[in-house]
Design a protein around this motif. Structure first.
Motif, short mmCIF file in Angstrom:
data_model
loop_
_atom_site.label_atom_id
_atom_site.label_comp_id
_atom_site.label_asym_id
_atom_site.label_seq_id
_atom_site.Cartn_x
_atom_site.Cartn_y
_atom_site.Cartn_z
N LEU A 19 -4.54 -0.44 -0.95
CA LEU A 19 -4.63 -0.01 0.00
C LEU A 19 -5.13 1.33 0.50
O LEU A 19 -5.75 2.36 -0.26
CB LEU A 19 -2.76 0.82 -0.49
N TYR A 20 -5.76 0.93 2.02
CA TYR A 20 -6.82 2.13 2.26
C TYR A 20 -6.43 3.24 2.48
O TYR A 20 -7.48 4.45 2.26
CB TYR A 20 -7.07 1.93 4.24
N ALA A 21 -5.26 3.86 2.04
CA ALA A 21 -4.28 5.37 2.48
C ALA A 21 -5.10 5.98 1.09
O ALA A 21 -5.27 6.99 0.83
CB ALA A 21 -3.14 5.27 2.52
N GLU A 22 -5.63 4.78 0.69
CA GLU A 22 -5.65 5.67 -1.10
C GLU A 22 -7.20 5.60 -1.95
O GLU A 22 -7.18 6.35 -2.95
CB GLU A 22 -4.75 4.65 -2.58
N LEU A 23 -7.85 5.01 -0.94
CA LEU A 23 -9.34 5.25 -0.78
C LEU A 23 -10.10 6.18 -0.08
O LEU A 23 -9.82 6.42 0.93
CB LEU A 23 -9.57 3.71 -0.48
N ASN A 24 -10.99 6.36 -1.10
CA ASN A 24 -12.18 7.02 -0.46
C ASN A 24 -13.12 6.59 0.14
O ASN A 24 -13.42 5.77 0.61
CB ASN A 24 -13.22 8.07 -1.39
N SER A 25 -14.18 7.26 1.02
CA SER A 25 -14.67 6.42 2.03
C SER A 25 -15.38 5.83 1.34
O SER A 25 -15.64 4.98 2.10
CB SER A 25 -15.82 7.83 3.18
N ALA A 26 -16.57 5.91 0.35
CA ALA A 26 -17.01 4.67 -0.60
C ALA A 26 -15.98 3.89 -0.88
O ALA A 26 -16.98 2.65 -0.66
CB ALA A 26 -17.84 6.13 -1.73
N GLN A 27 -15.48 4.11 -1.72
CA GLN A 27 -14.38 2.64 -1.93
C GLN A 27 -14.41 2.11 -0.57
O GLN A 27 -13.95 0.29 -1.00
CB GLN A 27 -13.35 3.49 -2.31
N GLU A 63 5.50 -4.25 -4.62
CA GLU A 63 4.90 -3.56 -4.36
C GLU A 63 5.33 -2.40 -2.85
O GLU A 63 4.54 -1.45 -2.32
CB GLU A 63 3.48 -2.96 -4.59
N ARG A 64 6.49 -2.67 -1.95
CA ARG A 64 7.05 -2.06 -1.26
C ARG A 64 7.10 -0.84 -1.44
O ARG A 64 6.57 -0.11 0.15
CB ARG A 64 8.50 -3.18 -0.69
N ILE A 65 7.42 0.02 -2.47
CA ILE A 65 7.86 1.56 -2.04
C ILE A 65 6.02 1.80 -2.08
O ILE A 65 6.10 2.64 -1.14
CB ILE A 65 8.55 1.90 -2.83
N ARG A 66 5.13 1.70 -2.40
CA ARG A 66 4.03 2.11 -2.95
C ARG A 66 3.65 2.31 -1.70
O ARG A 66 2.31 2.96 -0.67
CB ARG A 66 2.83 0.85 -3.71
N ILE A 67 3.62 0.44 -1.15
CA ILE A 67 3.09 0.56 0.61
C ILE A 67 3.90 1.71 1.31
O ILE A 67 2.61 2.21 2.34
CB ILE A 67 3.73 -1.08 0.91
N VAL A 68 4.96 1.60 1.93
CA VAL A 68 6.00 2.00 1.67
C VAL A 68 4.94 3.87 2.09
O VAL A 68 4.61 4.44 2.84
CB VAL A 68 6.79 2.79 1.70
N SER A 69 4.75 4.80 0.65
CA SER A 69 4.46 5.40 0.55
C SER A 69 2.81 6.13 1.40
O SER A 69 2.55 7.16 2.16
CB SER A 69 4.48 5.76 -0.47
N ALA A 70 2.30 4.93 1.42
CA ALA A 70 0.77 4.78 1.60
C ALA A 70 0.51 4.79 3.27
O ALA A 70 -0.12 5.40 3.89
CB ALA A 70 -0.19 3.86 0.88
#
Length: 497
Positions: A19-27, A63-70
């Motif tokens: 999930l891009y929302a969980e990544l930093n720029s380098a990742q 993983e839908r809860i994680r996806i919604v959160s992101a």
């Protein structure tokens, strides 16, 4: 669950779901390179995976809860999704968020509608920034208007049913407390009109105002004599089956006065054995026919005598079950006569506490009178004889109106319906006990009357196959047919023919 990625981490770790929302720029740059190399694929904008496409729907579901959160930080599960406990319906999951938009994923569409942020009582899910709403918020939101074929809200009837369930399981105080919580929440949520409906529904259930309830359960709850709507629906289903299905009915087998006495003795013996009042057959014979109660078991002795008296006395034998309000007085008298030697079970008085058998919960005490009356009003619509007998027996058995003696009373009521039309009464031998009770459970829990109707036709034919003129002979013959045995594994019930 994949580990949370730290801002300084340049590796991706578990790449089953990224999930891009969980990544930093380098990742994110690393992901772009691996996407170009074909090592990863996009499920949707901002979501990638190394898994093959056919596994994506299961991945999203898991993983839908994680996806919604992101994708929708600080969103609150809403509308029919919340009403269903958080499960999507027809592949759609609803949330409220500070923006309105839709995202389509493999096997799931997330619909975000603009709404209030998390409130007091909304709980974070899996420790993430996505919330499950309080019960009050969930119900208020589901009273809001929704148009179209696939409505986002469950609507008023579903909320009414849920409120009735809350009242029945948790009590009126809990329902009143829920109303106060909803009153405080409604202005913040912008649901003041919905609260007005909510307030009226609760007031109707608590009977503090004129009822606006429209569901079958609601009408049952607010009736002058409340009744069990689910049980009434079950009785209506059984009645429809008995009206539409011709049954094989055996003629009376005990025609002489002596044979009638012998039949009544065996009927009483086995009916009590089913309920755990166990005697040796010869011991029971002395109690009933020779007037020698077992001194060490006086109440058990009277249990057999109580059933025998009603199985052999013409006034009881031919007393068909009343329809409507007269059924109350009739059953009270019948139960008192049957159980008069057991004052501890309050003969002739309807139960004040819940009763159950195994995992079966019978009708609530406050619904007994109304359910008896409503259910018995179906009796005149059912053909006389075996069909009406089976309905009458199940009506009493399923309601279980008294503290004790319900099974014996139900079988007496059944057999009266048979005697009055000259049909053979029914004996439930010990070896048939489990099949008999299993059929009742299937009807009670699954609403399937077929095994019950089939089994009762079979056992009536079995009861009619004996000659009851000589008691010694009929007892001997029943023993030969395994009637007194207990194990269906070691024995099977034989016919005397």
């Amino acid at each position: 669950m994949p580990a949370q990625l730290t801002p300084t981490n340049t590796t991706l770790g578990d790449t089953s779901l990224i999930l891009y929302a969980e990544l930093n720029s380098a990742q994110k740059r690393t992901v772009q390179r691996r996407l170009k190399a074909g090592e990863l694929r996009l499920l949707a904008k901002g979501i990638a995976s190394k898994l093959p496409e056919d596994e994506w729907p299961a991945l999203v579901a898991r993983e839908r809860i994680r996806i919604v959160s992101a994708l929708f930080p600080k969103a609150v599960y809403a509308f029919r999704t919340a009403f269903n406990g958080g499960l999507p319906e027809q592949g759609v999951l609803y949330v409220t968020h500070h923006t309105s938009r839709k995202i389509s994923l493999p096997g799931l569409q997330i619909v975000a509608l603009k709404g209030a942020p998390p409130q007091t009582g909304d709980m974070p899910m899996q420790g993430r920034e996505v919330y499950f709403p309080s019960e009050a918020r969930c119900l208020l939101e589901n009273l809001s208007q929704s148009r179209g074929t696939n409505k986002r809200t469950t609507g008023r009837e579903a909320v009414e049913t849920r409120l009735l369930s809350i009242c029945n399981t948790r009590g009126e105080t809990s329902l009143a407390t829920l109303r106060e919580t909803a009153r405080a929440l409604a202005p913040t949520l912008g649901l003041t009109e919905e609260y007005s409906t909510f307030d009226s529904l609760v007031g109707s259930i608590l009977k503090t105002r004129e009822s606006i309830l429209t569901t079958a359960k609601g009408r049952a709850h607010t009736a002058a004599l409340p009744y069990d709507a689910d049980r009434l629906a079950l009785f209506e289903h059984l009645a429809a089956t008995l009206r539409s299905q011709p049954l094989q009915q055996a003629d009376e087998a005990a025609r002489s006065p002596q044979a009638m006495i012998h039949f009544a003795f065996l009927e009483s013996y086995f009916s009590n054995f089913i309920e755990g009042t166990e005697f040796d057959i010869e011991e029971a014979r002395e109690i009933v026919l020779l007037g020698k109660p077992v001194l060490s078991r006086p109440k058990d002795s009277h249990d057999i005598l109580g059933v025998f008296r009603q199985a052999v006395t013409p006034a009881w034998m031919h007393q068909v079950l009343a329809s409507g309000t007269p059924i109350e007085t009739q059953l009270r008298k019948r139960h008192w006569d049957q159980m008069q030697e057991r004052p501890e079970v309050e003969p002739g008085e309807f139960k004040l506490k819940r009763n159950r058998a195994s995992n079966t919960e019978f009708v609530e005490p406050e619904w007994v009178r109304g359910t008896l009356i409503q259910g018995s009003m179906l009796l005149p619509t059912i053909p006389a004889g075996l069909p009406r007998a089976l309905f009458a027996m199940f009506l009493i058995s399923e309601i279980h109106p008294f503290n004790d003696g319900n099974g014996r009373l139900a079988r007496l009521v059944m057999n009266s319906e048979l005697s009055v039309v000259g049909a053979c009464r029914i004996i439930i031998p010990t070896l048939f006990r489990d099949e008999y009770l299993d059929c009742l459970r299937v009807l009670s829990r699954e609403g399937n009357p077929a095994p019950f109707v089939s089994a009762m036709q079979k056992i009536q034919a079995w009861s009619a196959a004996f000659d009851y003129e000589n008691l010694d002979c009929v007892i001997s013959e029943m023993k030969r047919c395994n009637a007194f045995e207990r194990s269906l594994i070691q024995h099977r019930l034989l016919s005397p023919q």
